[in-house]
Write a protein that holds these residues in place. Structure first.
Motif, PDB file in Angstrom:
ATOM      1  N   GLU A  14       0.890  -1.056   0.049  1.00  0.00           N
ATOM      2  CA  GLU A  14       0.089  -0.050   0.173  1.00  0.00           C
ATOM      3  C   GLU A  14       0.875   1.400  -0.067  1.00  0.00           C
ATOM      4  O   GLU A  14       0.680   2.124  -0.933  1.00  0.00           O
ATOM      5  N   CYS A  15       1.879   1.298   0.846  1.00  0.00           N
ATOM      6  CA  CYS A  15       2.792   2.377   0.817  1.00  0.00           C
ATOM      7  C   CYS A  15       3.604   2.713  -0.333  1.00  0.00           C
ATOM      8  O   CYS A  15       3.821   3.702  -0.910  1.00  0.00           O
ATOM      9  N   PHE A  16       3.988   1.477  -0.971  1.00  0.00           N
ATOM     10  CA  PHE A  16       4.680   1.513  -2.451  1.00  0.00           C
ATOM     11  C   PHE A  16       3.764   2.251  -3.570  1.00  0.00           C
ATOM     12  O   PHE A  16       4.252   2.837  -4.249  1.00  0.00           O
ATOM     13  N   ALA A  17       2.663   1.424  -3.312  1.00  0.00           N
ATOM     14  CA  ALA A  17       1.534   2.253  -4.340  1.00  0.00           C
ATOM     15  C   ALA A  17       1.617   3.772  -4.244  1.00  0.00           C
ATOM     16  O   ALA A  17       1.120   4.544  -5.304  1.00  0.00           O
ATOM     17  N   GLY A  20       5.129   5.222  -4.762  1.00  0.00           N
ATOM     18  CA  GLY A  20       5.745   4.853  -6.022  1.00  0.00           C
ATOM     19  C   GLY A  20       7.333   4.576  -6.128  1.00  0.00           C
ATOM     20  O   GLY A  20       7.942   4.115  -7.052  1.00  0.00           O
ATOM     21  N   THR A  21       7.781   4.487  -4.916  1.00  0.00           N
ATOM     22  CA  THR A  21       9.457   4.174  -4.483  1.00  0.00           C
ATOM     23  C   THR A  21       9.637   3.098  -3.336  1.00  0.00           C
ATOM     24  O   THR A  21       8.745   3.510  -2.308  1.00  0.00           O
ATOM     25  N   VAL A  22      10.349   2.322  -3.591  1.00  0.00           N
ATOM     26  CA  VAL A  22      10.711   1.618  -2.216  1.00  0.00           C
ATOM     27  C   VAL A  22      11.230   2.504  -1.179  1.00  0.00           C
ATOM     28  O   VAL A  22      11.123   2.395   0.091  1.00  0.00           O
ATOM     29  N   ARG A  23      12.142   3.535  -1.513  1.00  0.00           N
ATOM     30  CA  ARG A  23      12.733   4.128  -0.516  1.00  0.00           C
ATOM     31  C   ARG A  23      11.872   5.078   0.272  1.00  0.00           C
ATOM     32  O   ARG A  23      11.775   5.145   1.326  1.00  0.00           O
ATOM     33  N   ALA A  24      10.613   5.634  -0.194  1.00  0.00           N
ATOM     34  CA  ALA A  24       9.774   6.517   0.416  1.00  0.00           C
ATOM     35  C   ALA A  24       9.023   5.588   1.313  1.00  0.00           C
ATOM     36  O   ALA A  24       8.523   5.991   2.290  1.00  0.00           O
ATOM     37  N   ALA A  25       8.589   4.340   0.717  1.00  0.00           N
ATOM     38  CA  ALA A  25       7.581   3.499   1.636  1.00  0.00           C
ATOM     39  C   ALA A  25       8.469   3.195   2.614  1.00  0.00           C
ATOM     40  O   ALA A  25       7.865   2.935   3.787  1.00  0.00           O
ATOM     41  N   ALA A  26       9.750   2.748   2.688  1.00  0.00           N
ATOM     42  CA  ALA A  26      10.579   2.457   3.764  1.00  0.00           C
ATOM     43  C   ALA A  26      10.816   3.449   4.892  1.00  0.00           C
ATOM     44  O   ALA A  26      10.582   3.207   6.035  1.00  0.00           O
ATOM     45  N   GLU A  28       8.453   5.769   5.391  1.00  0.00           N
ATOM     46  CA  GLU A  28       7.000   5.876   6.059  1.00  0.00           C
ATOM     47  C   GLU A  28       6.960   4.764   7.081  1.00  0.00           C
ATOM     48  O   GLU A  28       6.321   5.015   8.182  1.00  0.00           O
ATOM     49  N   LEU A  29       7.427   3.653   6.661  1.00  0.00           N
ATOM     50  CA  LEU A  29       7.287   2.570   7.423  1.00  0.00           C
ATOM     51  C   LEU A  29       8.221   2.271   8.513  1.00  0.00           C
ATOM     52  O   LEU A  29       8.318   1.335   9.445  1.00  0.00           O
ATOM     53  N   SER A  30       9.333   3.146   8.654  1.00  0.00           N
ATOM     54  CA  SER A  30      10.519   2.898   9.217  1.00  0.00           C
ATOM     55  C   SER A  30      11.129   1.680   9.153  1.00  0.00           C
ATOM     56  O   SER A  30      11.713   0.997  10.240  1.00  0.00           O
ATOM     57  N   LEU A  31      11.213   1.290   7.955  1.00  0.00           N
ATOM     58  CA  LEU A  31      12.308   0.093   7.780  1.00  0.00           C
ATOM     59  C   LEU A  31      13.013   0.209   6.884  1.00  0.00           C
ATOM     60  O   LEU A  31      13.343   1.458   6.160  1.00  0.00           O
ATOM     61  N   ILE A 291      -7.757  10.539   4.885  1.00  0.00           N
ATOM     62  CA  ILE A 291      -6.856  10.971   3.827  1.00  0.00           C
ATOM     63  C   ILE A 291      -6.307   9.913   2.868  1.00  0.00           C
ATOM     64  O   ILE A 291      -6.285  10.037   1.607  1.00  0.00           O
ATOM     65  N   LEU A 292      -6.021   8.830   3.477  1.00  0.00           N
ATOM     66  CA  LEU A 292      -5.655   7.510   3.019  1.00  0.00           C
ATOM     67  C   LEU A 292      -6.812   7.058   1.934  1.00  0.00           C
ATOM     68  O   LEU A 292      -6.510   6.577   0.913  1.00  0.00           O
TER      69      LEU A 292
END
Length: 296
Positions: A14-17, A20-26, A28-31, A291-292
């Motif tokens: 969901e975060c990646f979608a 659009g990038t793995v970096r931004a998803a990581a 947000e998820l603190s991973l 918002i989500l």
């Protein structure tokens, strides 16, 4: 597949979608990026169909992957909303929320009934600050500010980044015989908030001279800008996020595809002294879920 996929993997998708990038998803998820990539690979393997296309060193969602991500987002929102509704039962007391005038009028006010359903016994007060990034009012429990994440002694999270687009009312568009290009826009007054900087940046993005933006009235309040726009008094540099409903209903029309990224964003901030306040936490969850859901 018969078993439900890992919740962590679904959140990674969901975060990646959204980003659009793995970096931004990581972020947000603190991973780590490798952890997010691993979750996405496992999810694709478990599902048994392709979620991603490999593009150079990166990945992008397939059409099937995009649809699955939309379904996942809807499911996560439903789960979170259910939890918020049940958690909100029994909460009481006063909650004071400060948010910018535009956010209050165009985003929060049309949705406030949904929060009331979630927390019916919370006495909610909405106030608006004199400055869009003001988080200083000692009587406020939750701030929704337009600015940066710089706030001392508080818990701050990004709600939404913002793009600005030219907006016009159908009435003015008709009077001008159509309005689709930068040249058409210059046949009308430009409506400004605070100063002419946003329109100057847009003119540069459109290949026009920045001095062409220095025309039309300047307002001190975003509500006044939008009131003038809706009344057909000119073209405004509109916040695409909070004006979504007005555009979808046809009250406002986006003139061109040319847009500019705002230097600021919407942030939610809870002062340190209010972080244990249960209604504040419930309001934060509700805003985040709403918002989500809008992004879906």
């Amino acid at each position: 597949m018969s078993r439900i996929p890992s919740t962590q993997a679904l959140r990674a998708l969901e975060c990646f979608a959204r980003h659009g990038t793995v970096r931004a998803a990581a972020e947000e998820l603190s991973l780590t990026r490798s952890a997010v990539s691993h979750q996405l690979r496992l999810l694709e393997r478990d599902l048994g169909f392709d979620l991603f296309n490999r593009v150079g060193t990166g990945i992008e969602l397939t059409a099937r992957g995009r649809q699955y991500a939309r379904d996942v987002r809807a499911a996560l929102v439903a789960i979170s909303s259910s939890a918020a509704r049940n958690a909100g039962r029994g909460l009481s007391g006063r909650l004071t929320v400060s948010c910018t005038p535009g956010f209050a009028a165009f985003w929060l006010a049309p949705r406030i009934g949904a929060f009331r359903v979630t927390c019916p016994d919370v006495d909610l007060r909405i106030v608006t600050p004199g400055r869009l990034d003001d988080v200083s009012n000692p009587e406020v429990d939750v701030f929704i500010a337009f600015g940066t994440d710089a706030m001392a002694n508080g818990e701050v999270e990004l709600l939404r980044e913002v793009t600005f687009v030219p907006l016009v009312s159908p009435g003015l568009a008709n009077r001008l015989g159509g309005i689709k290009s930068p040249e058409d826009i210059l046949r009308a007054d430009l409506l400004h908030l605070g100063d002419t900087e946003d329109w100057q940046r847009w003119m540069c993005a459109a290949g026009r001279a920045p001095h062409e933006a220095k025309r039309g009235p300047v307002f001190a309040d975003m509500n006044l800008v939008y009131a003038a726009t809706l009344a057909g008094q000119g073209v405004s540099m509109g916040d695409e996020f909070i004006c979504t409903a007005a555009m979808e209903s046809g009250q406002l029309i986006r003139v061109t595809e040319i847009e500019i990224q705002s230097h600021n964003a919407y942030y939610l901030a809870i002062p340190a002294r209010r972080q244990d306040l249960a209604p504040a936490s419930a309001f934060r969850r509700w805003v985040r879920d709403a918002i989500l859901g809008q992004q879906g």
